[in-house]
Design an enzyme around this catalytic site. Structure first.
Site: not given
Length: 205
Positions: A95, A109, A120, A122, A166
């Site tokens: 988002s 949000l 948010h 994976l 990451y």
């Protein structure tokens, strides 16, 4: 123009030759591998994969079913699913966020005027883990974000043990995240999204 038609790297990847019927005529089959943005109709499949992937590790899910539906209704263009023969095997849900760092409100949000894409979650289906699918999906997602004119960077938070994964995907650690979930602490990471003009000029975005 849809996101799929605008972005060549989201179009179906056919990994097999079409099957033939006994009479020699080609028979329609689902693409062997396809990447596309998710829709609210995918929410249950998403949640089933996420629940199995996260509850066994942390005891909770980053997004619950109603939150998945919430984001897939508000900003489906910030999601990406990997389907094999029509079955969802991996996904990312994001988002937009409008602040420099994540805070507790970022968990629920979507800020339409934001320029940071908050990733948010994976997750990869248990039957196809350890095959590099998470890295491939993240690479495709970041390429996709480069075609979105409003996206300037990607943000995420993860536990310590996921930081090396990451980092291999190109993210850098920003330090401890102020967001907490029960007694869990997180590292906040970011990846710059560059090359908007070049990508739009050369990939049909």
């Amino acid at each position: 123009m849809s996101a799929l038609s605008a972005l060549p790297f989201l179009k179906p990847v056919h990994l097999r030759s079409p099957r033939s019927s006994p009479g020699g005529q080609r028979r329609h089959t689902l693409p062997a591998s396809e990447f596309r943005c998710l829709s609210p109709e995918d929410a249950v499949s998403v949640f089933e994969i996420e629940r199995e992937a996260f509850i066994s590790v942390s005891g909770d899910c980053p997004l619950h079913l109603d939150e998945i539906r919430h984001f897939l209704n508000l900003c489906p263009e910030l999601s990406l699913g990997w389907f094999e023969e029509g079955r969802l095997v991996a996904f990312i849900i994001g988002s937009l966020w409008d602040q420099e760092r994540l805070c507790q409100a970022a968990l629920t949000l979507h800020k339409p005027q934001g320029s940071a894409v908050h990733i948010h979650v994976l997750a990869v289906h248990r039957t196809v883990r350890q095959q590099g699918k998470g890295s491939i999906l993240m690479w495709r997602y970041l390429q996709y974000l480069r075609c979105l004119p409003f996206a300037r960077r990607a943000l995420l938070m993860c536990e310590d043990f996921l930081v090396p994964f990451y980092q291999k995907c190109g993210f850098e650690a920003l330090g401890p995240c102020e967001v907490t979930v029960r007694d869990l602490a997180f590292v906040e990471m970011q990846h710059p999204v560059r090359g908007h003009a070049f990508m739009r000029r050369n990939s049909g975005c």
